[in-house]
Design a protein around this motif. Structure first.
Motif, PDB file in Angstrom:
ATOM      1  N   GLU A 464      31.381  -8.452  19.992  1.00 36.98           N
ATOM      2  CA  GLU A 464      31.455  -9.479  21.037  1.00 36.98           C
ATOM      3  C   GLU A 464      30.093 -10.069  21.366  1.00 36.98           C
ATOM      4  OE1 GLU A 464      32.391  -8.546  25.081  1.00 36.98           O
ATOM      5  OE2 GLU A 464      31.655  -6.487  24.923  1.00 36.98           O
ATOM      6  N   ARG A 465      29.030  -9.386  20.985  1.00 37.98           N
ATOM      7  CA  ARG A 465      27.681  -9.898  21.241  1.00 37.98           C
ATOM      8  C   ARG A 465      27.103 -10.649  20.044  1.00 37.98           C
ATOM      9  NH1 ARG A 465      27.328  -4.553  23.715  1.00 37.98           N
ATOM     10  NH2 ARG A 465      26.541  -3.709  21.745  1.00 37.98           N
ATOM     11  N   ASP A 466      27.679 -10.477  18.881  1.00 34.34           N
ATOM     12  CA  ASP A 466      27.111 -11.031  17.650  1.00 34.34           C
ATOM     13  C   ASP A 466      27.260 -12.543  17.606  1.00 34.34           C
ATOM     14  OD1 ASP A 466      26.045 -11.127  15.043  1.00 34.34           O
ATOM     15  OD2 ASP A 466      28.065 -11.138  14.200  1.00 34.34           O
ATOM     16  N   HIS A 467      26.176 -13.243  17.238  1.00 35.93           N
ATOM     17  CA  HIS A 467      26.207 -14.711  17.240  1.00 35.93           C
ATOM     18  C   HIS A 467      27.141 -15.282  16.173  1.00 35.93           C
ATOM     19  CE1 HIS A 467      23.464 -14.056  13.892  1.00 35.93           C
ATOM     20  NE2 HIS A 467      23.505 -15.340  13.605  1.00 35.93           N
ATOM     21  N   LEU A 468      27.495 -14.485  15.168  1.00 35.32           N
ATOM     22  CA  LEU A 468      28.419 -14.939  14.132  1.00 35.32           C
ATOM     23  C   LEU A 468      29.825 -14.355  14.305  1.00 35.32           C
ATOM     24  CD1 LEU A 468      26.153 -14.771  10.939  1.00 35.32           C
ATOM     25  CD2 LEU A 468      26.789 -16.785  12.301  1.00 35.32           C
ATOM     26  N   GLY A 469      29.998 -13.532  15.309  1.00 39.48           N
ATOM     27  CA  GLY A 469      31.311 -12.955  15.561  1.00 39.48           C
ATOM     28  C   GLY A 469      31.799 -12.042  14.448  1.00 39.48           C
ATOM     29  N   ARG A 470      30.879 -11.385  13.776  1.00 41.85           N
ATOM     30  CA  ARG A 470      31.273 -10.510  12.684  1.00 41.85           C
ATOM     31  C   ARG A 470      32.015  -9.289  13.196  1.00 41.85           C
ATOM     32  NH1 ARG A 470      25.298 -10.880  10.074  1.00 41.85           N
ATOM     33  NH2 ARG A 470      24.895 -10.987  12.328  1.00 41.85           N
ATOM     34  N   THR A 471      32.881  -8.754  12.363  1.00 43.58           N
ATOM     35  CA  THR A 471      33.678  -7.595  12.752  1.00 43.58           C
ATOM     36  C   THR A 471      32.819  -6.335  12.741  1.00 43.58           C
ATOM     37  OG1 THR A 471      34.330  -7.028  10.498  1.00 43.58           O
ATOM     38  CG2 THR A 471      35.706  -8.653  11.685  1.00 43.58           C
ATOM     39  N   GLU A 472      33.356  -5.298  13.329  1.00 47.23           N
ATOM     40  CA  GLU A 472      32.678  -4.004  13.337  1.00 47.23           C
ATOM     41  C   GLU A 472      32.404  -3.541  11.904  1.00 47.23           C
ATOM     42  OE1 GLU A 472      33.598   0.526  14.973  1.00 47.23           O
ATOM     43  OE2 GLU A 472      34.824  -1.160  15.642  1.00 47.23           O
ATOM     44  N   GLN A 473      33.377  -3.723  11.026  1.00 46.33           N
ATOM     45  CA  GLN A 473      33.220  -3.283   9.639  1.00 46.33           C
ATOM     46  C   GLN A 473      32.149  -4.104   8.918  1.00 46.33           C
ATOM     47  OE1 GLN A 473      36.240  -3.793  11.152  1.00 46.33           O
ATOM     48  NE2 GLN A 473      36.444  -1.568  11.473  1.00 46.33           N
ATOM     49  N   GLU A 474      32.036  -5.386   9.261  1.00 41.77           N
ATOM     50  CA  GLU A 474      31.013  -6.223   8.639  1.00 41.77           C
ATOM     51  C   GLU A 474      29.613  -5.871   9.144  1.00 41.77           C
ATOM     52  OE1 GLU A 474      33.310 -10.426   7.744  1.00 41.77           O
ATOM     53  OE2 GLU A 474      32.813  -9.928   9.830  1.00 41.77           O
ATOM     54  N   LEU A 475      29.512  -5.569  10.427  1.00 42.06           N
ATOM     55  CA  LEU A 475      28.208  -5.227  10.996  1.00 42.06           C
ATOM     56  C   LEU A 475      27.735  -3.837  10.563  1.00 42.06           C
ATOM     57  CD1 LEU A 475      28.586  -6.575  14.643  1.00 42.06           C
ATOM     58  CD2 LEU A 475      27.032  -7.454  12.894  1.00 42.06           C
ATOM     59  N   PHE A 476      28.696  -2.933  10.331  1.00 48.57           N
ATOM     60  CA  PHE A 476      28.347  -1.545  10.019  1.00 48.57           C
ATOM     61  C   PHE A 476      29.082  -1.087   8.761  1.00 48.57           C
ATOM     62  CE2 PHE A 476      28.456  -2.023  14.723  1.00 48.57           C
ATOM     63  CZ  PHE A 476      27.088  -2.024  14.929  1.00 48.57           C
ATOM     64  N   PRO A 477      28.727  -1.640   7.613  1.00 50.44           N
ATOM     65  CA  PRO A 477      29.409  -1.254   6.384  1.00 50.44           C
ATOM     66  C   PRO A 477      29.171   0.217   6.059  1.00 50.44           C
ATOM     67  CG  PRO A 477      27.426  -2.519   5.893  1.00 50.44           C
ATOM     68  CD  PRO A 477      27.630  -2.603   7.370  1.00 50.44           C
ATOM     69  N   PRO A 478      30.183   0.928   5.555  1.00 53.51           N
ATOM     70  CA  PRO A 478      30.007   2.351   5.226  1.00 53.51           C
ATOM     71  C   PRO A 478      29.095   2.532   4.022  1.00 53.51           C
ATOM     72  CG  PRO A 478      32.121   1.581   4.438  1.00 53.51           C
ATOM     73  CD  PRO A 478      31.533   0.448   5.242  1.00 53.51           C
ATOM     74  N   THR A 479      28.517   3.696   3.901  1.00 53.24           N
ATOM     75  CA  THR A 479      27.663   4.010   2.757  1.00 53.24           C
ATOM     76  C   THR A 479      28.433   3.862   1.456  1.00 53.24           C
ATOM     77  OG1 THR A 479      26.416   5.554   4.137  1.00 53.24           O
ATOM     78  CG2 THR A 479      26.150   5.773   1.764  1.00 53.24           C
ATOM     79  N   TYR A 480      29.624   4.436   1.421  1.00 47.41           N
ATOM     80  CA  TYR A 480      30.557   4.274   0.294  1.00 47.41           C
ATOM     81  C   TYR A 480      31.891   3.821   0.849  1.00 47.41           C
ATOM     82  CZ  TYR A 480      27.267   7.149  -2.418  1.00 47.41           C
ATOM     83  OH  TYR A 480      26.153   7.653  -3.035  1.00 47.41           O
ATOM     84  N   PRO A 481      32.729   3.186   0.038  1.00 41.35           N
ATOM     85  CA  PRO A 481      34.081   2.820   0.514  1.00 41.35           C
ATOM     86  C   PRO A 481      34.823   4.074   0.984  1.00 41.35           C
ATOM     87  CG  PRO A 481      33.615   1.764  -1.587  1.00 41.35           C
ATOM     88  CD  PRO A 481      32.487   2.728  -1.355  1.00 41.35           C
ATOM     89  N   ILE A 482      35.482   3.926   2.111  1.00 40.87           N
ATOM     90  CA  ILE A 482      36.228   5.064   2.680  1.00 40.87           C
ATOM     91  C   ILE A 482      37.702   4.861   2.387  1.00 40.87           C
ATOM     92  CG2 ILE A 482      36.859   6.259   4.821  1.00 40.87           C
ATOM     93  CD1 ILE A 482      34.098   5.503   5.897  1.00 40.87           C
ATOM     94  N   ARG A 483      38.308   5.815   1.717  1.00 39.64           N
ATOM     95  CA  ARG A 483      39.741   5.774   1.401  1.00 39.64           C
ATOM     96  C   ARG A 483      40.477   6.679   2.376  1.00 39.64           C
ATOM     97  NH1 ARG A 483      38.499   1.529  -1.405  1.00 39.64           N
ATOM     98  NH2 ARG A 483      37.769   1.859  -3.546  1.00 39.64           N
ATOM     99  N   ARG A 484      41.402   6.113   3.110  1.00 40.11           N
ATOM    100  CA  ARG A 484      42.170   6.892   4.077  1.00 40.11           C
ATOM    101  C   ARG A 484      43.603   7.061   3.590  1.00 40.11           C
ATOM    102  NH1 ARG A 484      38.581   3.866   7.361  1.00 40.11           N
ATOM    103  NH2 ARG A 484      37.312   5.262   8.668  1.00 40.11           N
ATOM    104  N   ALA A 485      44.162   8.232   3.884  1.00 40.50           N
ATOM    105  CA  ALA A 485      45.527   8.523   3.460  1.00 40.50           C
ATOM    106  C   ALA A 485      46.510   7.607   4.191  1.00 40.50           C
ATOM    107  CB  ALA A 485      45.861   9.980   3.731  1.00 40.50           C
ATOM    108  N   ALA A 486      47.593   7.284   3.520  1.00 40.15           N
ATOM    109  CA  ALA A 486      48.630   6.464   4.153  1.00 40.15           C
ATOM    110  C   ALA A 486      49.265   7.249   5.294  1.00 40.15           C
ATOM    111  CB  ALA A 486      49.687   6.090   3.134  1.00 40.15           C
TER     112      ALA A 486
END
Length: 487
Positions: A464-486
């Motif tokens: 909500e503070r970001d001037h580009l309105g980037r998502t949480e995932q865009e602002l804080f990308p994980p070190t590696y892709p995280i795969r979550r169980a269905a």
């Protein structure tokens, strides 16, 4: 009540410096040390033999994290992502407190517990203002004082204040947005807090003035801060010489580097504590002539070395040894999580060796002195940071017997090179045992879960503070892709 703690190594103080007593003991009665060394024949009520351990003075942390750490968010981004760590211009009009008073009180209490677990017995807390409506308040600082007293941490407190905040426009450019009246009101609240806490005789809690960063505090407010620090006889801590962005702003506005401006304002002095202070004339990132180090030395100002924090932001003091040799008063700060003073000393040693290109640089002796004597002397407290007859019974027992530590050579070198905060076994503050067997005695069963929930909300508030309105995932990308169980 009189307590004797014995161990293979005890760090005492002989009036000029630390000494190590092999198979020694420290004896304290209530809140005061009565004996350090060998040959105590008096009665004791409690006897503790810590075995293969180092008993030393509690660490003094002049820039101690009082937050659920934000460094996990902002120490790995490139420049484009880093703009998401500041307020956007549009957020200014709808800024608000992200957390309520109860949540802020929990944050402080949890952070203070982490300091104790790492053997820090005296702390000057620091917290991010990113989630505040502007800066800290009298009320939340009073809550922090209550938490410190309850847990048994010795602290110097004062609500932060500032005249300006960095904001990012729609094109990603950063400028300072100024609201001087908020800075003045903040200093009024801070002065009232210091006077109130000193009048109350709170014991473990003392007052300090904590203006934010030099570029966000108007010169007139800095002058008033200096005058109040002298009037109230309390320390004042100001972040300066911390970024090249700060240096550029001050040179543009005042034609002065940070230390020059503070000198001109009469702000430097024996009660002044400056975290970082790496961006000075002659640094490889600021190759200009100047006398910044002379100004720090001649004024008696203390520089707070925070090696873990600055290294995580890709900068370094050039160097701890150079500042010491120049006659500058040096102390230590952790300023990040974990608030591990042992890791901070190790990091400081490694960085100093790398800068100086000399194996003898960054001695364990000098870093241990800065983490104990340096911080205590900066506060004008000869009763802290050392163990001798008449000092406060603030001490830390660090286990040297663990299988990961390995054989013990010199105890201080072994501590710095092979130990970390997890080896802290016992912590005593003012004669009160606050950590026993590595367990924080004031901990609550839900602390860990509440801290995780706080961190999750902390992070979720950035978009909500970001001037580009980037998502949480865009602002804080994980070190590696995280795969979550269905589900």
């Amino acid at each position: 009540m009189r307590t004797r703690i014995s161990a293979r190594f005890v760090v005492g103080y002989d009036g000029t410096g630390h000494v190590v007593y092999e198979n020694g003991a420290v004896v304290y009665e209530d809140d005061t040390v009565v004996h350090v060394g060998h040959g105590f024949e008096g009665r004791v009520d409690v006897e503790r033999d810590e075995g293969l351990a180092l008993v030393g003075p509690g660490f003094v942390d002049l820039n101690a994290l009082g937050d659920i750490d934000h460094a996990v968010f902002d120490t790995y981004q490139d420049d484009a992502l880093a703009t998401g760590q500041r307020w956007s211009e549009s957020y200014l009009e709808r800024r608000h407190e992200v957390f309520g008073r109860e949540e802020e009180a929990f944050k402080r209490r949890y952070a203070f517990g982490q300091l104790l677990l790492n053997g820090i017995t005296t702390a000057l807390p620091i917290a991010s203002e990113i989630s505040k409506e502007w800066a800290e308040t009298y009320e939340e600082t009073a809550d922090a004082a209550e938490a410190a007293a309850d847990l048994g941490l010795r602290v110097y407190l004062g609500p932060s204040y500032r005249s300006a905040v960095p904001v990012v426009d729609g094109r990603g450019r950063t400028r300072l947005h100024r609201e001087p009246r908020l800075g003045e009101a903040g200093l009024d609240a801070a002065a009232r807090f210091v006077a109130d806490i000193e009048r109350a005789g709170h014991g473990l809690v003392r007052g300090m003035l904590a203006p934010s960063r030099v570029e966000t505090v108007d010169p007139a407010l800095l002058r008033r801060t200096r005058a109040l620090s002298d009037e109230l006889r309390c320390p004042v801590r100001l972040h300066a010489g911390q970024t090249l962005f700060e240096v550029g702003l001050l040179r543009e506005a005042h034609g002065r580097r940070p230390m020059e401006l503070l000198h001109d304002l009469g702000f430097l002095g024996p009660r002044t504590l400056i975290p970082h202070a790496w961006a000075v004339a002659g640094h490889s990132e600021l190759p200009v002539p100047g006398d910044d180090l002379d100004l720090l030395r001649d004024s008696g100002t203390t520089v707070i070395f925070c090696p873990m924090a600055v290294a995580r932001y890709a900068v370094v003091l050039e160097s701890f040894d150079r500042y010491l040799a120049h006659g500058i008063r040096m102390a230590m700060g952790t300023d990040t999580a974990p608030p591990d003073m042992i890791r901070a000393m190790d990091t400081g040693m490694v960085l100093t060796k790398a800068v100086e290109r000399r194996r003898s640089a960054g001695s364990c002796r000098d870093l241990y002195d800065a983490a104990t004597l340096g911080g205590a002397d900066a506060l004008g407290r000869p009763d802290l940071g050392r163990l001798a007859e008449g000092t406060r019974a603030d001490l830390t027992v660090i286990d040297l017997s663990g299988p990961r530590t390995g054989p013990v050579d010199d105890p201080i070198r072994t501590l710095v090179l092979a130990g970390d905060g997890r080896d802290v076994r016992t912590v005593v503050v003012d004669g009160r045992t606050v950590v026993d067997g590595g367990v924080l005695l004031g901990a609550r069963p839900d602390d860990r879960a509440r801290a995780q929930a706080y961190l999750d909300r902390y992070r979720a508030a950035y978009p909500e503070r970001d001037h580009l309105g980037r998502t949480e995932q865009e602002l804080f990308p994980p070190t590696y892709p995280i795969r979550r169980a269905a589900p």
